[in-house]
Design an enzyme around this catalytic site. Sequence first.
Site, short mmCIF file in Angstrom:
data_model
loop_
_atom_site.label_atom_id
_atom_site.label_comp_id
_atom_site.label_asym_id
_atom_site.label_seq_id
_atom_site.Cartn_x
_atom_site.Cartn_y
_atom_site.Cartn_z
N GLU A 334 0.51 -1.27 -0.10
CA GLU A 334 -0.01 -0.12 -0.10
C GLU A 334 0.75 1.33 -0.07
O GLU A 334 0.32 2.42 -0.13
CB GLU A 334 -0.95 0.00 1.37
N TRP A 448 -0.50 -7.85 25.94
CA TRP A 448 -0.19 -8.22 24.61
C TRP A 448 1.26 -8.79 24.64
O TRP A 448 2.08 -8.39 25.53
CB TRP A 448 -0.01 -7.05 23.74
P1 AMP Z 1 3.45 -6.65 1.77
O1 AMP Z 1 2.53 -5.59 1.44
O2 AMP Z 1 3.38 -7.79 1.17
O3 AMP Z 1 4.68 -5.94 1.36
O4 AMP Z 1 3.66 -6.74 3.31
C1 AMP Z 1 3.84 -5.71 4.14
C2 AMP Z 1 3.94 -6.37 5.46
O5 AMP Z 1 5.15 -6.78 5.61
C3 AMP Z 1 4.19 -4.99 6.59
O6 AMP Z 1 3.00 -4.66 6.90
C4 AMP Z 1 4.70 -5.74 7.63
O7 AMP Z 1 4.01 -6.56 8.53
C5 AMP Z 1 5.74 -6.70 6.95
N1 AMP Z 1 7.23 -5.99 6.78
C6 AMP Z 1 7.61 -5.51 5.80
N2 AMP Z 1 8.68 -5.02 5.79
C7 AMP Z 1 9.09 -5.71 7.16
C8 AMP Z 1 10.48 -5.71 7.90
N3 AMP Z 1 11.49 -5.09 7.74
N4 AMP Z 1 10.41 -6.25 9.10
C9 AMP Z 1 9.22 -6.93 9.72
N5 AMP Z 1 8.50 -7.01 8.81
C10 AMP Z 1 8.26 -6.36 7.77
#
Ligand code: AMP
Length: 545
Positions: A334, A448
Amino acid sequence: MQGLMQEHPLLISSILRHAARHHQGARIASVDANGRMTRSSYPEVAARAAQLAHGLHRLGVRRTERVATLAWNTLPHLELYYAVSGSGAVLHTVNPRLFPEQVAFILNDAQDVALFVDASLLPVLEKVADRLPASLRAVVVLGEGHPEAAPPALSVPVLSYDQLIAGESTGYDWPLLDERSASALCYTSGTTGEPKGVLYSHRSTVLHAMAAIQPDVFALRALDTVMPVVPMFHVNAWGLPYSAPMAGSGLVLPGPKLDPVSLHSLFEAEGVTFSAGVPTIWTALLQWLEAEPHRRFAHPPRLVVGGTALPVAVTEAFLKEYGVSILHAWGMTEISPLGSTNSRKAENAHWSQEEFLHYSRKQGRPHFGVDYRVLDDAGQPIAHDDRAFGEMQVQGHWVASGYFNRAHDHAFTPDGWMRTGDVVTVDPLGCIEIVDRAKDVIKSGGEWISSITLENLALRHPDVALAAVIPVHHPKWDERPLLLVVPKPGCTPDAQDILRIYDGQVAKWWVPDAVEFVESLPLTATGKLWKAEMKKQWRGYSLPG
Ligand code: AMP
């Protein structure tokens, strides 16, 4: 009084025009699904994108219509990025790793009019051949693929990419579009519901690319050779197909083979200086390097990691053993996807390497163009004390304001912020650390517990290859954490020994109630731990005692 400055729309076509005019010597290399290498340059990409734009007209593709791709990181895909968006249509990249039901859903939701499919991905098309949208007018096959993979019988014409562009003019008048018009469409992975479409604009894409180039973000230069390992089929390979040509960097498009041997040989043979990938890619590369002590990097590249958290031990080993720095980035579909990077700033400039390595587990700080706020359950801003949790919301030039084809979604607040679903702490430097997905936090006795903190600690155990912590029902506390562990090959760790890793690291009531050893853990189509599936698999689990 208005300023007296020229106004030009921020258009994707202007990126390629710049690269083709001013970076003619930058080299582009592309590996196809058969391992064959093709070489190109920005002037050649511009010429072929022009031919393709004419070809799209011949197929009857009009402005704002969606053109789907099922393709790897390859040269034709790069040409599609520019031809489709540049001519005013919308590039809809489809993740071939999604379930067929999801692929069929998003092709229909997007109402694609043409589908470009890599020959090696024809089996994916075959699985949805009977559910293609009625809007589809043509299928175009990229590359030669495997001899056994013939296009499935379809009710629309099937032609090859070469047929489509052959004989077309290498010049094309890229239209002066409204910069706010849609340029590309990418669906979220939809692990807990239908995938949702994020519709990027020319303006958001160009601004995002400009931000990505900045020194504290990707620091791209014309002297760089950039290898996007992150896929062009998901969030536009973190915008690298736009930011690399904008900076004048060379590009290495690795195709589908992303194993350590293939990647290392591209790093070395093509002189890659910069690459971006998810943790599993860099962890596998490190394990391979450690098993092959004579392999090094002649010129250590800069790496970026994001998508999920990378254990600090991997960042440390790359830096200390191989001189390779890894920058930690956070983002999501997003937000195009870049939201933050963990680069030093005035307040931590003097920290030792050790201190900063430990800090690099955090997801970083926003760059100009995006901002965040973190609110607790009561909707109040949390303290920036590194301890309080809250859900992060974001706002900015490349943040979605809604989903494609959906009237309203809870993700968007009435006052113009987007809920990320990430639960974070913020430290006094303003650096965020993700402690969980809002839907994955474990709620024990009204408090939590961060599953991610527990997973990261478990990964410090030398015998643990992969760890996931999920909630299981508890009659008194509602939920308690269960630790699922995939042991490293040949290792048979002891559950109590693993749990000792939590001594003194977390509150006693955070320690998982049980450990279960498994052969593998379900991953999503974008390579993240698939908690929803694990919760389903372990529903009804009885905790010991
Ligand atoms: P996507 O839309 O598939 O790229 O997923 C996004 C989600 O991936 C985010 O809202 C996070 O929960 C997770 N995410 C992205 N970058 C990181 C990061 N560096 N460390 C941990 N979680 C991440």
